[in-house]
Design an enzyme around this catalytic site. Structure first.
Site, PDB file in Angstrom:
ATOM      1  N   GLU A  57      -1.840  17.567  -0.455  1.00  0.00           N
ATOM      2  CA  GLU A  57      -1.282  17.959   0.839  1.00  0.00           C
ATOM      3  C   GLU A  57      -0.609  16.772   1.516  1.00  0.00           C
ATOM      4  OE1 GLU A  57      -3.601  18.535   4.986  1.00  0.00           O
ATOM      5  OE2 GLU A  57      -4.250  19.881   3.401  1.00  0.00           O
ATOM      6  N   CYS A  58       0.683  16.824   1.680  1.00  0.00           N
ATOM      7  CA  CYS A  58       1.473  15.810   2.382  1.00  0.00           C
ATOM      8  C   CYS A  58       1.244  14.420   1.788  1.00  0.00           C
ATOM      9  CB  CYS A  58       1.172  15.833   3.886  1.00  0.00           C
ATOM     10  SG  CYS A  58       2.432  15.018   4.899  1.00  0.00           S
TER      11      CYS A  58
END
Length: 433
Positions: free
Chosen positions: A320-321
């Protein structure tokens, strides 16, 4: 005897940069020093401010947001906090009326008075016009004003006289030391030397009008609808979560949701070159600041080999990111240096000076919308075709890409698991559809 509730205020301002976080932290620490039990919340998507507010208050800081978290979940959290604490502080986001929904919408939904923070460093009597505009535009119920960066008692008196009966609840002088910032906001508390001394100083310097503060009546929000228990979809599963200075963007509510679904959580540090725990059934690499630790991550041989082994074995991995950045081919940092990463995701990440994306977004799934947000200053160049895309809120425009590479799911999108636990479970397991 049933408690009558807690003193509750929403700390907001005319815009970002006025000192909301500083004032909320100072007030939280001041209330603690007075022997009061304090709970703090943060409005809107944010990972960094809650870290500082948790340090100031000594208790976990959860998110309130009418869209991402939901009205009833916000109500449940506020009602529980009003029973457990003497003081409930809610830090707003941006300006009072910014966003859809805004901090003002949240305040009105639960009849919470607003404490307006004014940066008075370059104004005096105009503070009154700003405050009355903030009060009347909505309108909102105004608890009072905190004047930040006040130069003297005479300066404070000029501000007080301009408010036309609105209490000047507190003042804070200009600070010799302020919290340092970087591209995503404040630096994390662990990076600030003598952070507790700084917080204690802020609390001591907060000139609180005790009579005006005591005049704020305790509140007890009405009870919310009962929360349906999360299905035990992860019972017997172990979720290994990267957590250190490079992977620190974690909602407390996301961890709670995983536990409620029956997962066992274990944590490891790629920065310390700790491998993915062997007992992991699922690996989650949350967001953070991998771009600040390129050399360390590039040299973390055990970590890189272990995530490649987990990927080769078909273990579901959610990146995630910042987690996605760490499993790409490389990261080129703000200084133009390129660092090799784990290489699970074809492509390379480059830091840039301009904002890449910011705002609320949702991922449409067969189980309904999984809500969350995005905020990054980097870009990913990859030959992969996205398997899905998020949708921006409230415009409905196309948002972040979701990529699949074997058992890896990678995206800039930060999902708020509590908004749709079943869809979040599918995302973690690589089965989102």
């Amino acid at each position: 005897m049933t408690q009558a509730g807690a003193r509750m205020v929403l700390v907001s301002a005319i815009a970002s940069g006025q000192g909301k976080t500083t004032v909320t932290a100072a007030l939280a620490r001041r209330c603690l020093d007075m022997g009061q039990r304090v709970r703090v919340f943060k409005v809107g998507p944010d990972f960094i401010d809650p870290m500082l507010l948790e340090r100031a208050s000594g208790a976990p800081v959860h998110t309130l947001d009418l869209w991402m978290v939901g009205l009833e979940s916000c109500r449940r959290q506020l009602a529980a906090a009003a029973v457990d604490a003497d003081v409930v502080l809610i830090e707003g986001v941006m300006g009072l009326y910014d966003g859809q929904p805004s901090a003002a919408d949240l305040a009105r939904s639960f009849d919470i008075p607003v404490l307006a923070v004014i940066d008075a460093g370059a104004m005096a009597q105009t503070a009154g016009a700003v405050v009355l505009g903030l009060r009347d535009y909505g309108p909102v119920r105004l608890a009072g004003v905190v004047a930040n960066r006040v130069g003297s008692e005479r300066h404070a008196q000029m501000v007080r006289d301009s408010l036309r009966g609105v209490p000047l609840l507190a003042t804070l002088p200009k600070q010799a030391q302020k919290m340092p910032e970087r591209h995503l906001g404040l630096v994390t508390p662990g990076e600030v030397e003598h952070i507790d001394t700084l917080l204690d100083t802020l609390a001591d310097q907060l000139q609180l009008d005790d009579a005006a503060w005591d005049a704020l009546a305790p509140q007890l929000p009405e009870q919310a609808l009962p929360q349906e228990p999360a299905a035990p979809l992860l019972a017997g599963k172990t979720v290994a979560i990267a957590r250190d200075a490079a992977f620190c963007f974690l909602y407390a509510a996301n961890l709670d949701t995983l536990r409620e679904m029956g997962a066992r959580l274990v944590f490891f540090s790629p920065l310390l070159d700790e491998p993915v725990p062997g007992e992991a059934d699922i690996v989650w690499l949350p967001g953070g600041y991998p771009e600040l630790h390129g050399a360390t991550l590039a040299g973390a041989g055990s970590w890189r080999e272990s995530i490649r082994t987990a990927h080769a074995a078909g273990k579901p991995i959610l990146a995630e990111c910042g987690g996605m950045m760490a499993v790409a081919g490389s990261i080129t940092d703000q200084d133009g240096r390129t660092w090799p990463m784990a290489g699970l995701l074809p492509g390379d990440v480059t830091m840039q000076k301009r904002l890449g994306a910011l705002g609320a977004q949702g991922l449409a799934t067969s189980h309904g919308l999984l809500r969350g947000h995005t905020f990054h200053y980097s870009r990913l160049d990859t030959p992969l075709t996205p398997s899905a895309r998020t949708v921006k809120h409230p415009s409905g425009a196309e948002g972040e890409a979701v990529y699949r590479a074997g058992s890896l799911t990678a995206t800039y999108f930060h999902a708020f698991f509590q908004s749709n636990p079943v869809a979040a479970c599918d995302l973690l397991m690589g089965e989102a559809r």
